[in-house]
Each structure stands twice: as C-alpha cells, then as structure tokens.
Design an enzyme around this catalytic site. Structure first.
Site, short mmCIF file in Angstrom:
data_model
loop_
_atom_site.label_atom_id
_atom_site.label_comp_id
_atom_site.label_asym_id
_atom_site.label_seq_id
_atom_site.Cartn_x
_atom_site.Cartn_y
_atom_site.Cartn_z
N TYR A 120 43.91 35.86 31.56
CA TYR A 120 43.95 36.51 32.87
C TYR A 120 42.52 36.74 33.32
O TYR A 120 41.66 37.14 32.55
CB TYR A 120 44.67 37.86 32.74
CG TYR A 120 44.68 38.70 34.01
CD1 TYR A 120 45.42 38.30 35.12
CD2 TYR A 120 43.96 39.89 34.08
CE1 TYR A 120 45.45 39.08 36.27
CE2 TYR A 120 43.99 40.68 35.23
CZ TYR A 120 44.73 40.26 36.33
OH TYR A 120 44.74 41.04 37.46
N ASP A 215 34.74 34.85 30.27
CA ASP A 215 35.22 36.08 30.89
C ASP A 215 35.27 37.14 29.79
O ASP A 215 36.23 37.20 29.01
CB ASP A 215 36.59 35.85 31.53
CG ASP A 215 37.12 37.12 32.21
OD1 ASP A 215 36.57 38.21 31.94
OD2 ASP A 215 38.08 37.00 32.98
N LYS A 243 35.13 46.46 32.97
CA LYS A 243 35.74 47.49 32.11
C LYS A 243 34.68 48.40 31.44
O LYS A 243 34.19 49.31 32.08
CB LYS A 243 36.70 46.84 31.12
CG LYS A 243 37.84 46.16 31.93
CD LYS A 243 39.11 45.83 31.20
CE LYS A 243 40.19 45.50 32.20
NZ LYS A 243 40.69 44.14 32.21
C1 LIG Z 1 40.88 43.25 33.57
C2 LIG Z 1 40.40 41.85 33.56
C3 LIG Z 1 39.89 41.22 34.70
C4 LIG Z 1 39.96 41.84 36.07
O1 LIG Z 1 39.22 42.99 36.16
P1 LIG Z 1 39.64 44.06 37.31
O2 LIG Z 1 38.54 45.06 37.24
O3 LIG Z 1 40.99 44.58 36.90
O4 LIG Z 1 39.69 43.33 38.59
C5 LIG Z 1 39.33 39.98 34.57
N1 LIG Z 1 39.30 39.35 33.38
C6 LIG Z 1 39.80 39.90 32.26
C7 LIG Z 1 39.70 39.17 30.97
C8 LIG Z 1 40.39 41.16 32.33
O5 LIG Z 1 40.95 41.68 31.23
#
Ligand SMILES: *Cc1c(COP(=O)(O)O)cnc(C)c1O
Length: 406
Positions: A120, A215, A243
């Site tokens: 994701y 990511d 995060k």
């Molecule tokens: C949470 C998440 C996102 C998106 O971040 P948001 O701050 O919720 O938009 C993107 N990549 C990964 C791997 C994530 O876990």
C-alpha cells in the site's frame, strides 16, 4: 478500518492515549497495539514530544514560509539515511508517494510504475490498482473514481517475486519509470523480503533505467534509526518517509538522488507544494521523536520484546491447534489465521478473516486493542512493558480459543 468492517462489532471512539494505553468514550481501557498504524513508536503523548509540539504551537502554528526547524529535520533525516541526498517535506505519506512518482516520471520521461500486490502506498489514484493477471497486463482500478487510464499506468506483480519484475521490465522495456516497494511489507500484514529480493530489484531496475523507490513510510525509524535500507544495504534512488518522522502529527517526506530531486520546483519543472508542508508543530514533534530515538536506540530491545510476544502467540496457537502463522520483523507482527507461510499477497489472502475478527473481538473484550483487520501490522512501542506483553499473551491464548469456536 476504523469502522471495524473488517472485524465486526461496534467501532470504539477513543478519547485519550498515554504510553501504551488508550481510553475510549465509554470509559473502556485498552493496551494499544495499533498505535495509530505505526507513528507512535514512543507511545501516546510522550512527554518530551508533547512539550516540543506545544512550544511550537505557542510560537505560531504555521507561516507558509521557510523555517530553521524544517531544515534541521531535513538534516536529521539525511544524516540517518545516506541515500537522501535531498529531501522535501509534505503533510502525508500519500502526498509524498505521489510526488516521488511524479519526479520519477519526469526524470525518466516514462509513465509506467511497477508495484507489488499487497503493498500500500497511500491513496494515490494510479496506485489504487488491483493486480492484473501477471506481469504482462496493466492494472485495473481498485477504487471507484479512478480513471481506468490512470490505473493502466501501473503494473502489479507478486511481492518477493524478482522473476516477475524481470518479466514485467522486459515486457514494458523503455516504459517503466519506477519500481516502488515496501522494503518490508506491512500493509498485507507483516511480510519480510526474501533474502536477495531487494538486491535483485536494485539490479533489475538499474539495468532497465527505472528508478527504485523504497516506501519506508512504515519501516523508516521503525526497524532501525534510519530505514530498512540501512539494514539491507540496498540504496534506493528515492525514499518515502512518513508516520514516525511526524511524531504523531501529519508529516511525511520524500527524497533521494540529488540529480533526480533537482527536478523539483523551484529548481526544476516538477511542481509540488502544500500549504502546511513542513508545518512547524509537526516538525517539532518529528524532530523531538528522532532525538529521543537516537538517544534511546530502542531497536534491539523492541525486537526482543516483539519476538518474545510472537513466540508466546505461536506456542499458544500450537497448543490449541489453531491454524496460525505469526510473522514478525523488528517491532511489528501479524497473526495470520492460516497454517501456511505468508510470503506474498496470495498466501496472505489464504488467512481466515472471520477467525481474525473473533480473535480481535475477544482481545478487545479483555482490554487489548489489536489492529482491526487481518491484513495489518500490530506495532509495539517503547511504552509496552514486559508485564503488558505477558498480559497480552494470556489474553491472546483465550482469544485463540474463541477464534476457533464459532
Ligand atoms: C500509511 C502508508 C502510506 C500513506 O501514508 P498516509 O500518511 O496515510 O497518507 C504510504 N505508504 C505506506 C507503506 C504506508 O503504510
């Protein structure tokens, strides 16, 4: 997820959090393993972080202009992740991913992106894509409202399958701008990369002139100070963070090779902006969080505790003959209700979401708040004590029993 559709039952409305504990609107108390989906590695309302954010708030919450603190945060990120030659702040991980993909497309002059099923990357339109049938088909939208043409800029291949990436790069030779991956997957539940997988992605994308994007929105500062890239020895072209680096406030970042990031405005032609980007309150919380993490170096202890909890969960599942696989990496773990090893999205999908729902509801009733969906990670923080984990293991033992009965 927070509507509890994936687990059943009535969603809980939270009113406060402290350390590893949550209180809900009905006075219920929980030990939290969702931890806002990852940011709270120091626990809820960590004193130093609250103080830093409050000080910034009193000094004016936003200026829409440059600040010294955002430069200090950028420098702290660069010091922790050598591949971040240049870095840019945004307010959410979604925005950061979207911008990283945009700059990758600008740099390569290509349009396609290879992603992995089950990974994701936020709700970027073109990445909300269901897997096609193998590496040779382009994606279909996974959400209403996403134009089919945008989904067709994404090629989805199985996680941990370097051969599928090689095939996709061959099939779409000269058209792939980037390969984007969660270096440790956390959004299909926790799935570790197989040995050599990330190295192979590095080799294949470089050979084809595509950029490699890690990511690390979840894994950044979660599995090591820095990201998974500092542990696996693979240097991506671009990295996305989020995060933890906002310390529980909205903040994310993307960055990487200077020759690529130079394309971002004002120096280059790639537009990207945000009214609250580099917001002083979020920057203060993020900087203080990084400072604490650097001083505490909690990673080995967090891993030991998480492995201890994972071992206890496996043992009690075994005793009760519950068909369960527990994956854990660093301070993250997932209890999959399947006996088979989980290595990719197809094997993760074999898990029994109904059984997980019963497991979740039983834990909730005994005051343990696990992530309200099967295909998510549970997160530990420095605030989770040994006693907390022993209590969790006991609650989980009973919950396995309830998960098995109907
Ligand atoms: C949470 C998440 C996102 C998106 O971040 P948001 O701050 O919720 O938009 C993107 N990549 C990964 C791997 C994530 O876990």
């Amino acid at each position: 997820m927070r509507a509890f559709r994936a687990v059943g039952g009535t969603p809980v409305f939270m009113v406060s959090g402290r350390g590893a504990r949550l209180r809900d609107a009905d006075g219920g108390r929980y030990l939290d393993f969702c931890m806002s989906w990852g940011p709270l590695i120091l626990g809820h309302a960590r004193r130093e972080v609250v103080r830093a954010a409050a000080r910034a708030l009193r000094a004016g919450s936003t200026f829409g202009a440059a600040t010294e603190a955002e430069v200090r945060l950028a420098e702290a990120l660069r010091a922790a992740l050598p591949a971040l030659e240049r870095v840019r702040l945004t307010s959410s991980g979604t925005e950061a991913v979207m911008s990283a993909v945009r700059v990758a497309r600008a740099f390569t002059g290509r349009e396609l992106v290879i992603k992995f099923a089950g990974c994701y990357h936020g709700h970027v339109d073109s990445l909300l894509v269901a897997a096609g049938s193998g590496a040779t088909t382009l994606g279909q939208p996974d959400s209403a409202g996403v134009p089919a043409a945008w989904a067709r800029t994404t090629v989805t291949v199985p996680y941990n399958d370097a051969a599928a990436v090689a095939a996709a790069l061959r099939r779409w030779r000269g058209r792939v701008a980037a390969v984007i991956v969660e270096p440790v997957a956390a959004n299909m539940g926790v799935v570790a990369p197989l040995p050599g997988f990330l190295q192979e992605l590095r080799r294949l994308s470089a050979a084809e002139g595509a950029l490699l994007i890690f990511d690390e929105v979840v894994t950044g500062f979660r599995l090591a100070y820095g990201g998974w890239q500092t542990l696996c020895g693979v240097r991506p072209d671009l990295t996305v963070l989020g995060k933890i680096i906002g310390g529980g406030l909205p903040l994310a970042a993307y960055g990487g090779r200077a020759d690529v990031m130079r394309l971002v405005s004002p120096e280059g032609p790639v537009y990207q902006a945000g009214t609250l980007s580099g917001n002083p309150v979020a920057v203060a919380a993020g900087l203080e969080t990084l400072r604490r993490l650097k001083a505490l170096d909690p990673y080995a202890a967090l891993r030991r505790r998480t492995e201890g909890l994972a071992a206890a969960l496996r043992e009690s599942a075994r005793r009760r003959s519950a068909p369960v696989t527990v994956n854990s990496v660093g301070s993250m773990l997932t209890v999959f209700f399947t006996r088979r090893p989980v290595r990719d999205y197809a094997s993760a999908k074999l898990a029994d979401a109904g059984a997980y729902g019963r497991f979740f509801r039983s834990l909730l009733a005994s005051g343990v708040y696990f992530p309200p969906a099967q295909w998510e990670a549970a997160f530990l923080s420095t605030a989770h004590s040994r006693t907390d984990l022993e209590r969790t293991a006991r609650a989980a033992d009973a919950a396995f029993g309830e998960a098995l009965s109907r």
